[in-house]
Design a protein around this motif. Structure first.
Motif, PDB file in Angstrom:
ATOM      1  N   GLY A  98       0.818  -1.216   0.000  1.00 33.07           N
ATOM      2  CA  GLY A  98       0.000   0.000   0.000  1.00 33.07           C
ATOM      3  C   GLY A  98       0.847   1.261   0.000  1.00 33.07           C
ATOM      4  N   ARG A  99       1.878   1.279   0.813  1.00 34.47           N
ATOM      5  CA  ARG A  99       2.788   2.446   0.849  1.00 34.47           C
ATOM      6  C   ARG A  99       3.490   2.616  -0.489  1.00 34.47           C
ATOM      7  N   TYR A 112      -5.470   6.385   6.889  1.00 36.07           N
ATOM      8  CA  TYR A 112      -4.369   6.522   7.834  1.00 36.07           C
ATOM      9  C   TYR A 112      -4.439   5.356   8.800  1.00 36.07           C
ATOM     10  N   PHE A 113      -3.292   4.872   9.211  1.00 42.20           N
ATOM     11  CA  PHE A 113      -3.213   3.822  10.214  1.00 42.20           C
ATOM     12  C   PHE A 113      -2.467   4.403  11.401  1.00 42.20           C
ATOM     13  N   ARG A 114      -3.137   4.409  12.561  1.00 34.79           N
ATOM     14  CA  ARG A 114      -2.585   5.054  13.756  1.00 34.79           C
ATOM     15  C   ARG A 114      -2.541   4.077  14.930  1.00 34.79           C
ATOM     16  N   HIS A 115      -1.642   4.388  15.862  1.00 37.93           N
ATOM     17  CA  HIS A 115      -1.537   3.649  17.114  1.00 37.93           C
ATOM     18  C   HIS A 115      -2.683   4.099  18.011  1.00 37.93           C
ATOM     19  N   VAL A 116      -3.507   3.159  18.461  1.00 34.79           N
ATOM     20  CA  VAL A 116      -4.670   3.481  19.294  1.00 34.79           C
ATOM     21  C   VAL A 116      -4.238   4.219  20.557  1.00 34.79           C
ATOM     22  N   ASP A 117      -3.152   3.787  21.179  1.00 33.30           N
ATOM     23  CA  ASP A 117      -2.741   4.346  22.477  1.00 33.30           C
ATOM     24  C   ASP A 117      -2.376   5.819  22.430  1.00 33.30           C
ATOM     25  N   CYS A 118      -1.722   6.248  21.349  1.00 36.63           N
ATOM     26  CA  CYS A 118      -1.229   7.639  21.336  1.00 36.63           C
ATOM     27  C   CYS A 118      -1.702   8.443  20.128  1.00 36.63           C
ATOM     28  N   GLY A 119      -2.309   7.786  19.133  1.00 37.48           N
ATOM     29  CA  GLY A 119      -2.823   8.493  17.963  1.00 37.48           C
ATOM     30  C   GLY A 119      -1.784   8.799  16.899  1.00 37.48           C
ATOM     31  N   THR A 120      -0.556   8.370  17.092  1.00 34.12           N
ATOM     32  CA  THR A 120       0.511   8.633  16.129  1.00 34.12           C
ATOM     33  C   THR A 120       0.348   7.747  14.901  1.00 34.12           C
ATOM     34  N   GLU A 121       0.559   8.339  13.717  1.00 31.98           N
ATOM     35  CA  GLU A 121       0.505   7.548  12.491  1.00 31.98           C
ATOM     36  C   GLU A 121       1.657   6.556  12.490  1.00 31.98           C
ATOM     37  N   ASP A 139      -4.091  -3.097  17.954  1.00 25.50           N
ATOM     38  CA  ASP A 139      -3.936  -1.730  18.469  1.00 25.50           C
ATOM     39  C   ASP A 139      -3.754  -0.705  17.352  1.00 25.50           C
ATOM     40  N   VAL A 140      -4.180  -1.085  16.147  1.00 28.89           N
ATOM     41  CA  VAL A 140      -4.105  -0.172  14.999  1.00 28.89           C
ATOM     42  C   VAL A 140      -5.510   0.300  14.678  1.00 28.89           C
ATOM     43  N   VAL A 141      -5.673   1.618  14.599  1.00 33.59           N
ATOM     44  CA  VAL A 141      -6.942   2.186  14.179  1.00 33.59           C
ATOM     45  C   VAL A 141      -6.770   2.724  12.764  1.00 33.59           C
ATOM     46  N   MET A 142      -7.749   2.441  11.928  1.00 34.42           N
ATOM     47  CA  MET A 142      -7.751   2.922  10.548  1.00 34.42           C
ATOM     48  C   MET A 142      -8.714   4.104  10.483  1.00 34.42           C
ATOM     49  N   GLU A 143      -8.238   5.208   9.919  1.00 32.22           N
ATOM     50  CA  GLU A 143      -9.061   6.400   9.781  1.00 32.22           C
ATOM     51  C   GLU A 143      -9.146   6.775   8.309  1.00 32.22           C
ATOM     52  N   PRO A 144     -10.296   7.297   7.890  1.00 32.92           N
ATOM     53  CA  PRO A 144     -10.412   7.719   6.493  1.00 32.92           C
ATOM     54  C   PRO A 144      -9.520   8.931   6.226  1.00 32.92           C
ATOM     55  N   LEU A 161     -15.995   4.719   6.461  1.00 34.71           N
ATOM     56  CA  LEU A 161     -15.749   6.160   6.603  1.00 34.71           C
ATOM     57  C   LEU A 161     -15.581   6.569   8.064  1.00 34.71           C
ATOM     58  N   LYS A 162     -15.819   5.646   8.975  1.00 38.41           N
ATOM     59  CA  LYS A 162     -15.650   5.932  10.400  1.00 38.41           C
ATOM     60  C   LYS A 162     -14.344   5.309  10.871  1.00 38.41           C
ATOM     61  N   PRO A 163     -13.634   5.974  11.785  1.00 36.69           N
ATOM     62  CA  PRO A 163     -12.431   5.334  12.334  1.00 36.69           C
ATOM     63  C   PRO A 163     -12.792   4.001  12.984  1.00 36.69           C
ATOM     64  N   ARG A 164     -11.912   3.016  12.802  1.00 39.64           N
ATOM     65  CA  ARG A 164     -12.186   1.685  13.352  1.00 39.64           C
ATOM     66  C   ARG A 164     -10.890   0.908  13.517  1.00 39.64           C
ATOM     67  N   ARG A 165     -10.890   0.031  14.489  1.00 44.07           N
ATOM     68  CA  ARG A 165      -9.737  -0.847  14.673  1.00 44.07           C
ATOM     69  C   ARG A 165      -9.722  -1.912  13.589  1.00 44.07           C
ATOM     70  N   LEU A 166      -8.519  -2.258  13.173  1.00 39.40           N
ATOM     71  CA  LEU A 166      -8.385  -3.358  12.224  1.00 39.40           C
ATOM     72  C   LEU A 166      -8.881  -4.642  12.880  1.00 39.40           C
ATOM     73  N   LEU A 167      -9.371  -5.549  12.070  1.00 38.40           N
ATOM     74  CA  LEU A 167      -9.861  -6.873  12.444  1.00 38.40           C
ATOM     75  C   LEU A 167     -11.215  -6.867  13.146  1.00 38.40           C
ATOM     76  N   GLU A 168     -11.703  -5.711  13.614  1.00 41.78           N
ATOM     77  CA  GLU A 168     -13.035  -5.688  14.236  1.00 41.78           C
ATOM     78  C   GLU A 168     -14.075  -5.997  13.166  1.00 41.78           C
ATOM     79  N   PRO A 169     -15.034  -6.865  13.480  1.00 41.89           N
ATOM     80  CA  PRO A 169     -16.063  -7.183  12.473  1.00 41.89           C
ATOM     81  C   PRO A 169     -16.787  -5.926  12.012  1.00 41.89           C
ATOM     82  N   LEU A 170     -16.931  -5.797  10.734  1.00 37.90           N
ATOM     83  CA  LEU A 170     -17.589  -4.639  10.140  1.00 37.90           C
ATOM     84  C   LEU A 170     -19.093  -4.838  10.171  1.00 37.90           C
TER      85      LEU A 170
END
Length: 179
Positions: A98-99, A112-121, A139-144, A161-170
């Motif tokens: 992807g990169r 964007y893929f960010r660290h849930v704990d601190c919000g850093t990309e 612990d990865v959150v995906m944001e549009p 279109l909503k921020p969500r953790r990877l692997l969580e059932p959609l």
């Protein structure tokens, strides 16, 4: 000389991996599984993939232990597809691909893929530059990102279109009833 149908004569681990994930659509099915897509119809509408192709890809991914087929409804019988540990281990490959695609073929930032704990990309290898650690997938959150269509036609794209953790059932919204 005609191009062969497989890579059996290649003494190469990349060739062996391509035997499993190198078919067109396969990595997009796996990508969607990381995004939380689990149900056949959700893969179908989000990818715009032909039914026969999707069925074949899901069968191969299940047979190779990348996805696990789980029954979520008995009557009528309905199954969902969940990434296994073998499938989850494809995350660094998908992230790197992807990169690479964004750097060489598109400047659009779709996600964007960010660290849930601190919000850093996340950095290029899935690490958190702020915490100085490789971030576990859960612990990865995906944001549009700004490149996404804000009014997509399909329910999976709308849910993404909503921020969500990877692997969580959609969960997609139920179909709208016509009045």
């Amino acid at each position: 000389m005609a191009l062969g149908k497989d890579y059996v004569t290649q003494e190469c681990s990349i060739a062996r991996a391509l035997e499993i994930v190198g078919e067109r659509w396969t990595l997009l099915v796996v990508r969607d599984a990381f995004y939380g897509v689990r149900r056949y119809n959700d893969f179908l509408v989000h990818l715009g993939i032909p039914r026969a192709v999707l069925a074949a890809r899901l069968q191969t991914l299940t047979a190779e232990g990348i996805l696990e087929k789980r029954r979520y409804q008995q009557s009528p019988p309905r199954d969902e597809y969940v990434l296994t540990e073998r499938g989850i281990s494809l995350w660094p490959t998908l992230r790197a691909l992807g990169r690479w695609g964004r750097e060489h073929f598109s400047e659009a930032r779709w996600r964007y893929f960010r660290h849930v704990d601190c919000g850093t990309e996340l950095g290029p290898y899935g690490e958190c530059p702020a915490c100085r650690t490789v971030v576990p997938l859960e612990d990865v959150v995906m944001e549009p990102g700004p490149g996404l269509d804000r009014d997509p036609a399909d329910p999976v794209s709308r849910a993404l279109l909503k921020p969500r953790r990877l692997l969580e059932p959609l969960e997609t919204e139920p179909a709208q009833e016509s009045s």
